[in-house]
Write a protein that holds these residues in place. Structure first.
Motif, PDB file in Angstrom:
ATOM      1  N   ASP A 407       0.864  -1.167   0.000  1.00 37.76           N
ATOM      2  CA  ASP A 407       0.000   0.000   0.000  1.00 37.76           C
ATOM      3  C   ASP A 407       0.906   1.222   0.000  1.00 37.76           C
ATOM      4  O   ASP A 407       1.558   1.535   1.003  1.00 37.76           O
ATOM      5  CB  ASP A 407      -0.906  -0.002   1.240  1.00 37.76           C
ATOM      6  N   ASN A 416       7.463  -2.724   3.611  1.00 36.48           N
ATOM      7  CA  ASN A 416       6.652  -3.578   4.489  1.00 36.48           C
ATOM      8  C   ASN A 416       5.456  -4.143   3.730  1.00 36.48           C
ATOM      9  O   ASN A 416       4.371  -3.568   3.737  1.00 36.48           O
ATOM     10  CB  ASN A 416       6.166  -2.763   5.696  1.00 36.48           C
ATOM     11  N   LEU A 418       2.183  -6.091   2.603  1.00 34.88           N
ATOM     12  CA  LEU A 418       0.948  -6.357   3.337  1.00 34.88           C
ATOM     13  C   LEU A 418       0.743  -7.838   3.619  1.00 34.88           C
ATOM     14  O   LEU A 418      -0.190  -8.207   4.325  1.00 34.88           O
ATOM     15  CB  LEU A 418      -0.254  -5.834   2.540  1.00 34.88           C
ATOM     16  N   ASN A 419       1.606  -8.693   3.080  1.00 37.84           N
ATOM     17  CA  ASN A 419       1.423 -10.134   3.230  1.00 37.84           C
ATOM     18  C   ASN A 419       1.456 -10.581   4.684  1.00 37.84           C
ATOM     19  O   ASN A 419       0.931 -11.638   5.027  1.00 37.84           O
ATOM     20  CB  ASN A 419       2.498 -10.877   2.437  1.00 37.84           C
ATOM     21  N   ALA A 420       2.075  -9.787   5.551  1.00 38.10           N
ATOM     22  CA  ALA A 420       2.086 -10.130   6.966  1.00 38.10           C
ATOM     23  C   ALA A 420       0.674 -10.141   7.544  1.00 38.10           C
ATOM     24  O   ALA A 420       0.406 -10.805   8.545  1.00 38.10           O
ATOM     25  CB  ALA A 420       2.958  -9.148   7.743  1.00 38.10           C
ATOM     26  N   GLN A 421      -0.225  -9.395   6.913  1.00 39.98           N
ATOM     27  CA  GLN A 421      -1.644  -9.393   7.288  1.00 39.98           C
ATOM     28  C   GLN A 421      -2.454  -9.904   6.100  1.00 39.98           C
ATOM     29  O   GLN A 421      -3.410  -9.285   5.654  1.00 39.98           O
ATOM     30  CB  GLN A 421      -2.083  -7.981   7.678  1.00 39.98           C
ATOM     31  N   TRP A 422      -2.035 -11.030   5.562  1.00 41.41           N
ATOM     32  CA  TRP A 422      -2.538 -11.504   4.277  1.00 41.41           C
ATOM     33  C   TRP A 422      -4.051 -11.650   4.232  1.00 41.41           C
ATOM     34  O   TRP A 422      -4.672 -11.350   3.224  1.00 41.41           O
ATOM     35  CB  TRP A 422      -1.863 -12.825   3.910  1.00 41.41           C
ATOM     36  N   TYR A 423      -4.670 -12.055   5.327  1.00 43.88           N
ATOM     37  CA  TYR A 423      -6.116 -12.296   5.287  1.00 43.88           C
ATOM     38  C   TYR A 423      -6.907 -11.002   5.178  1.00 43.88           C
ATOM     39  O   TYR A 423      -8.072 -10.996   4.794  1.00 43.88           O
ATOM     40  CB  TYR A 423      -6.563 -13.106   6.510  1.00 43.88           C
ATOM     41  N   HIS A 424      -6.275  -9.853   5.519  1.00 46.12           N
ATOM     42  CA  HIS A 424      -6.946  -8.566   5.341  1.00 46.12           C
ATOM     43  C   HIS A 424      -6.860  -8.073   3.895  1.00 46.12           C
ATOM     44  O   HIS A 424      -7.706  -7.300   3.455  1.00 46.12           O
ATOM     45  CB  HIS A 424      -6.286  -7.495   6.232  1.00 46.12           C
ATOM     46  N   ASN A 425      -5.832  -8.506   3.171  1.00 46.52           N
ATOM     47  CA  ASN A 425      -5.476  -7.823   1.933  1.00 46.52           C
ATOM     48  C   ASN A 425      -5.514  -8.685   0.679  1.00 46.52           C
ATOM     49  O   ASN A 425      -5.204  -8.182  -0.408  1.00 46.52           O
ATOM     50  CB  ASN A 425      -4.057  -7.254   2.080  1.00 46.52           C
ATOM     51  N   THR A 426      -5.911  -9.946   0.791  1.00 45.76           N
ATOM     52  CA  THR A 426      -5.893 -10.800  -0.399  1.00 45.76           C
ATOM     53  C   THR A 426      -6.917 -10.367  -1.450  1.00 45.76           C
ATOM     54  O   THR A 426      -6.818 -10.790  -2.602  1.00 45.76           O
ATOM     55  CB  THR A 426      -6.144 -12.268  -0.011  1.00 45.76           C
TER      56      THR A 426
END
Length: 461
Positions: A407, A416, A418-426
């Protein structure tokens, strides 16, 4: 009867300055200027008088970027996706329809003064691609060092020869004027500026509308200032060249004023790609990371300022996505000259956006190539990248089985994912993926021209 005078009154002149490896953050109006030890009052004044784009995108290398801006097509389509390595016969086939040809068909006089880098063999010079006249260099400025190096040997290969400053007129073979060595490199942009001003004066006297393309050779390596500007900044050669460049831009602006044509002239300042990563030739990408030859924002985003008095709002700025390919269809609309319908044009008409009739750009995505390799896609403020390289010539390319997503609003340096919060951003994969699939389908519909393709060329049916 349509005369040159009639055309001149109806259609604007266009002056397009195209810098070389000049980063997003160099001029003061983009956060540079005095920060870089080099005030840029003229470029800043141009921004005050016109529109400044914060999200203007280009291709990642010199040759691809020049091909894209002149044809309105991704460079992969034209066989120019990389700087010429595969074949010494490179550049645009004569089948391509260039911006210069479009302006010429509309009754304009067309001139290019500066670096071409889209071919150096018969049939591939600027005067073979729609330009009426040319003064400059066919290839890249780093070749200026060959002639001065004691290790250089001529006659070992037909293309391992010194580069020349050349001059050409449409319908004639370009002539070699002088060897482009490091001393010629110092003064070439000053010569280009003088030639451009003479062109403006001649065409204004003839009351003929003109398209003037000025691809300066700076700030490509070696970055060495003219004798007139050496030591001017007190901050080294690079800052001297920045001051030099701003001075030349000011001279062109003043010439338009003196000739009384500024009101009816679209004046653009931009660059072919982001900075070279090597010291001391590295330009400044501002808040973005990455050099040219990468798919990062520092490679893709460059300054873009457009002035058209009483048409484009003064002092306006925005972060809307625009691509260099968009200039071709935009100019096509402005001068009412139709583009060919027998090929894919990737550029999008931005006339209403530039003129303030709408707040949003007509583009919301960009395909990211580095050479002929597809790295990913930029969609709105997001990027979905399946390949990455941090610094050209120094770092390996990383390939990901699962693309990384960024983003750019919250992570402009792409540090950084966004894959670290993958379920928010897929969810991003759906709109970005659709852009990518649609683009790949067009490459099947119209297969790319292969690098090194000779003329005459016609696409297979």
């Amino acid at each position: 009867m349509i005369t040159h005078q009639n055309i001149a009154q109806e259609k604007p002149n266009v002056i397009l300055i195209f810098m070389d490896n000049y980063g997003w953050g160099e001029p003061g109006c983009y956060g540079g200027g005095i920060l870089r030890g080099a005030p840029s009052p003229n470029i800043d004044r141009l921004a005050e008088q016109g529109m400044k784009l914060l999200n203007f995108n280009v291709e990642a290398q010199c040759t691809p970027s020049r091909a894209a801006i002149l044809t309105g097509r991704y460079a992969i389509r034209t066989g120019n996706s990389s700087v010429p390595i595969e074949s010494p016969v490179y550049g645009l086939t004569q089948w391509e329809y260039t911006m210069a040809e479009m302006f010429g068909d509309a009754g304009y006089s067309t001139g290019i003064f500066g670096k071409w880098h889209l071919g150096h063999t018969e049939g591939r010079f600027p005067t073979d691609q729609g330009f009426d006249e040319w003064y400059g260099i066919p290839n890249s400025s780093d070749e200026c060092a060959w002639a001065d190096d004691s290790r250089f040997r001529e006659n070992v290969h037909p293309f391992a020869v010194p580069e020349y400053v050349m001059e050409g007129i449409k319908g004639q073979s370009p002539k070699k004027i002088k060897v482009y060595n490091t001393e010629a490199r110092r003064e070439i942009d000053g010569e280009v500026t003088l030639k451009a001003k003479e062109f403006m004066e001649r065409k204004s006297k003839d009351q003929q509308p003109f398209f003037l393309f000025i691809p300066y050779t700076q700030t490509h390596m070696p970055v060495i200032p003219s004798e007139k500007f050496k030591g001017k900044s007190g901050n080294g050669d690079f800052a001297d060249v920045l001051i030099q460049t701003d001075y030349y831009v000011g001279e062109l602006m003043q010439k338009a004023d003196d000739l009384g044509i500024a009101e009816n002239t679209i004046f653009i300042f931009t660059s072919d790609n982001g900075p070279d990563p090597t010291t001391p030739h590295s330009s400044f990408a501002g808040p973005w990371s990455g050099s040219y030859f990468t798919g990062k924002e520092g490679s893709l985003r460059v300054p873009f300022i457009i002035r058209w008095p009483n048409k484009i709002k003064k002092g306006s700025a925005n972060n809307e996505i625009v691509h260099e390919m968009d200039l071709l269809p935009t100019f096509s609309n402005i001068i009412q000259q139709q583009l060919p319908s027998d090929r894919i044009i990737d550029g999008i008409d931005q006339t209403d956006f530039f003129l303030g009739k709408q707040d949003s750009s007509n583009r919301e995505s960009v395909i990211v190539y580095v050479g002929d390799e597809l790295y990913g896609v930029k969609w709105r403020n997001y990027k979905m990248m399946s390949k990455e390289i941090d610094k050209a010539f120094a770092d390996p390319t990383r390939t990901y089985g699962v693309p990384l997503m960024y983003d750019l609003h919250i992570d402009p340096k792409e540090e950084n994912p966004l894959n670290a919060q993958w379920y928010h951003n897929t969810w991003i994969r759906w709109p970005a993926g659709e852009v990518l699939v649609n683009h790949l389908n067009t490459l099947k519909e119209e297969p790319p021209i292969k690098p090194g393709t000779l003329d005459p060329y016609l696409p297979s049916k």
